[in-house]
Write an enzyme that holds these catalytic residues in place. Structure first.
Site, short mmCIF file in Angstrom:
data_model
loop_
_atom_site.label_atom_id
_atom_site.label_comp_id
_atom_site.label_asym_id
_atom_site.label_seq_id
_atom_site.Cartn_x
_atom_site.Cartn_y
_atom_site.Cartn_z
N LYS A 566 0.85 -1.20 0.00
CA LYS A 566 0.00 0.00 0.00
C LYS A 566 0.88 1.24 0.00
O LYS A 566 1.76 1.40 0.85
CB LYS A 566 -0.93 0.01 1.20
CG LYS A 566 -1.79 1.27 1.28
CD LYS A 566 -2.94 1.13 2.24
CE LYS A 566 -4.09 0.41 1.59
NZ LYS A 566 -5.34 0.52 2.38
N ASP A 663 -13.03 1.40 16.71
CA ASP A 663 -13.73 1.30 15.42
C ASP A 663 -13.92 -0.16 15.02
O ASP A 663 -13.61 -0.56 13.89
CB ASP A 663 -12.96 2.06 14.34
CG ASP A 663 -13.84 2.36 13.12
OD1 ASP A 663 -15.08 2.30 13.25
OD2 ASP A 663 -13.29 2.65 12.04
#
Length: 751
Positions: A566, A663
């Site tokens: 990434k 989260d």
């Protein structure tokens, strides 16, 4: 005579009605009488239209079999509702001349009329009258009886089961003759021939039943009957739908079952092609069998599940793979493949190949943490080197193992029941598999395909956090002193299956530690050139996706290992200060249920991260898709729930510093090749001290629906915030619905 104009019309109506009744009376019904026959296009249907007896072709096969199946099912699922097969070992091939008929001596005979060859028969030797008839009953029992004395039964299919026991059928042993009836699995889903697995009463006596491989090797037993259930199959007592019975007297012993509910429910007790017994029932509105309970609980407990030179793996849906250097004996799709055929060598051994003149020797491949095969041929004393030499000199030797306690073990011929054990479970041993020289040459390029468990994440929206991790520890390395050699590693040559800190060049390791600023941080730094090469220069063909933090590419190392790369987008608004306190911790997080950062690249103003590869993407990809969620059975869902709980417990209690994730949701739960969950996205995570239990923030971030009320309203967060999110996630997993759907739907949970 009818002469008026209305008479022809009336006559036509009468003919129509008469033809209708003639057609109705001409159907085969449920009985086959003397001098009658049944062709491939005809069938017998039981009263109530529950069962049907006729001819069928399983799957894509051209072979023809006589069988019984549940009539009420749609024709598209006939193959999976078959409960009995007559000629399972001797299929017909010509549909035009295949017939079932009653012979002159009263026997049922399945034959090819063109060749006059019998393919199956009841084969009763004692004299019978020509008054016999065959009838398919409402219980699925196909009976040959005397038509004038219906209680006289000559033969019945319940006495000759194949792979299925229907309610009312008996799995018995005759104590007078010593003959026993067993359930024997199909060879595969397109071949009802007897497979390698069977289930029947223990021939050594007692009241327990056993599962066997090749009718010789027992691998599971039911335990004794305690009056209500077999004590090693406690699931039987938990099922209120079925009533189980075991009877033992001086003449026979048998196991049978019936339905407690007066309402008819299609059901069956079956041994499947994978060697497992299952109690199944068909639920209205579904197109498949629902499994009430099954044994053994782990597929890997099935003996020789994967056949010769096959390796079985724990806790995976398709547990069989061929060992390196071997390929499946059959070229069929492995979903249909009969793994009892096992695997065969791709290349002959040097000692087997008389034409081999290049002088290359066979070699041994080490397989670690395995449960050793059964029936080792030789046990010797001596060293590991001696053990290897003994095996090398014996061309029949397929593998050897050595340890100080048991000495040298040699296996000749096929390896059976070889199992790869999971980390953290039962302690395994090393085995050395004999392979040809050609396999040794190709290994350096291809890698061991069974060790590609290094997995890559493609759904990490908090890339910035881990990118700045590299920046934080490697910032001093961005400006190299004049004349200093670049110490970055070549990603293409790196082996992530080894320990991350085991970098071969000691000076390189020292230099990397210097660049990172802390000697206890072990995060490899890779050159931009090597990272680019693994992704084919960041080609679009290798692109897995792109989020707000940057694009993700799939990369592949020279040894075959796959990774995800990434690149941090220059548009990302994430900064160093926001994550500074978390960086030192997250670099050291190590848990099987947390996604792992493998390395990074800081070069040419590029910030690049290398992750584990997660081939099954994220949980929401399966959970909320109407088709894919069917693959998440209750075992898989429980495994995911347990894994997330373990990861969360580690963050809250067992890591060096307490971490609040903030989260937790399905899209942040990634699934590896075995559907094991890994918590990802620590971009919103916060670190607590040892004595801290609660904190406050002015910036509410996260996902509505998963936030705890005190956090969403007041900005207060603690371990309880993650527990609340976990509870919502648990409801998502159990119901298969997004939590937002609960507001508008009060219907029953549908899985």
């Amino acid at each position: 005579m009818l002469t008026n104009t209305r008479n022809p019309w009336l006559f036509s109506v009468l003919l129509l009605i008469l033809s209708y009744y003639i057609e109705c009376f001409s159907t085969a019904g449920d009985t086959l009488s003397a001098a009658e026959s049944l062709s491939v296009s005809e069938s017998l249907v039981s009263q109530g239209s529950i069962f049907e007896l006729g001819f069928f072709k399983p799957g894509t096969s051209s072979n023809i079999y006589l069988g019984i199946w549940y009539k009420k099912f749609d024709v598209m699922v006939k193959d999976i509702s078959i409960v009995w097969v007559a000629n399972r070992e001797n299929p017909l091939t010509d549909p035009s001349s295949s017939r079932l008929e009653l012979s002159e001596d009263g026997n049922l005979v399945l034959l090819d009329r063109s060749s006059k060859k019998p393919y199956w028969s009841t084969n009763l030797a004692f004299p019978m009258s020509n008054s016999t008839e065959a009838i398919i009953g409402g219980d699925g029992n196909f009976v040959l009886r005397d038509r004038y004395n219906l209680s006289t039964i000559f033969w019945e299919s319940f006495d000759h089961p194949t792979d299925t026991l229907l309610p009312g059928g008996k799995l018995r042993i005759d104590k007078i003759t010593g003959k026993s009836k067993q359930l024997i699995s199909w060879k595969n889903s397109e071949d009802p021939a007897p497979g390698m697995f069977s289930f029947g009463l223990d021939p050594n006596g007692g009241s327990q039943y056993v599962l066997e491989w090749n009718r010789s090797q027992s691998y599971w037993s039911s335990g004794i009957w305690n009056g209500r259930f077999f004590n090693l199959a406690p699931e039987m007592k938990q099922n209120s739908i079925f009533n189980y019975t075991f009877v033992s007297n001086e003449n026979e012993s048998y196991f049978t079952y019936s339905l407690n509910n007066s309402t008819f429910i299609p059901s069956r007790f079956v041994i499947n092609i994978s060697g497992m017994i299952q109690q199944q029932m068909w639920l209205a509105g579904h197109c498949n069998w629902n499994i009430s309970w099954f044994q053994p609980r782990q597929k890997s407990n099935v003996y020789a599940l994967c056949g010769a030179f096959g390796m079985s793996y724990e806790n995976v849906s398709n547990p069989c793979q061929c060992l390196q250097g071997f390929e499946p004996f059959s070229v069929k799709d492995t979903k249909l493949y009969d793994w009892s055929g096992g695997c065969v060598r791709k290349s002959s051994l040097q000692c087997e190949d008389s034409m081999n003149t290049n002088g290359e020797r066979d070699w041994f491949l080490k397989k670690s943490n395995v449960r050793l095969p059964v029936n080792s041929k030789v046990n010797l004393t001596g060293s590991a080197t001696t053990c290897e030499l003994v095996c090398m000199k014996n061309c029949s030797c397929a593998a050897y193992a050595y340890n100080s306690s048991s000495g040298c073990m040699i296996w000749e011929g096929p390896l059976l029941n070889l199992q790869q054990l999971s980390d953290g479970g039962e302690a395994g041993q090393d085995i050395y598999l004999r392979l040809s020289a050609s396999e040794h040459r190709s290994t350096s390029l291809r890698g061991n395909k069974w060790n590609v468990w290094v997995i890559v994440s493609v759904l990490l929206p908090a890339t910035a956090l881990l990118s700045w991790l590299c920046i934080w520890f490697l910032s001093k390395g961005k400006v190299k002193p004049k004349g200093e050699k670049d110490s970055s590693n070549d990603l293409r040559l790196f082996d992530f299956s080894a320990e991350i800190h085991a970098i071969n060049d000691a000076s390189n390791t020292k230099d990397c530690l210097k660049k990172r600023g802390k000697k206890d941080v072990e995060l490899p730094l890779f050159s931009y050139e090597s990272v680019s090469a693994t992704t084919n220069n960041f080609s679009d063909a290798n692109k897995l996706g792109e989020g707000g933090f940057g694009p993700v590419y799939k990369g592949k190392l020279l040894k075959g290992q796959e990774i995800a790369v990434k690149m941090l987008s220059k548009r990302s608004g994430q900064g160093l200060e926001e994550f500074r306190n978390e960086i030192t911790l997250i670099a050291k997080l190590q848990h099987r249920n947390l996604v792992r950062l493998l390395g990074c690249c800081i070069e040419l103003d590029e910030n690049i991260l290398i992750y584990e590869y997660m081939p099954n993407r994220s949980l929401d990809f399966f959970l909320f898709d109407p088709t894919k969620k069917q693959t998440l059975d209750w075992r898989a869902r429980f495994q995911i729930i347990e894994g997330v709980a373990q990861g969360l417990l580690y963050l809250h209690h067992y890591s060096r510093v307490r971490i609040i994730h903030r989260d937790l949701k399905p899209s942040n739960i990634l699934l590896d090749n075995e559907m094991n969950p890994k918590i990802s996205d620590f971009g919103l995570a916060r670190m607590f001290g040892a004595n801290e239990t609660q904190a406050n923030t002015n910036r509410i971030v996260g996902t509505y629906g998963y936030m705890s009320p005190e956090y969403a309203v007041e900005g207060l967060f603690s371990m309880k915030s993650d527990v609340f999110s976990f509870g919502v996630l648990l409801l998502d997993i159990v119901s298969g619905k997004k939590n937002t759907g609960f507001y508008n739907s009060l219907g029953a949970v549908e899985i």
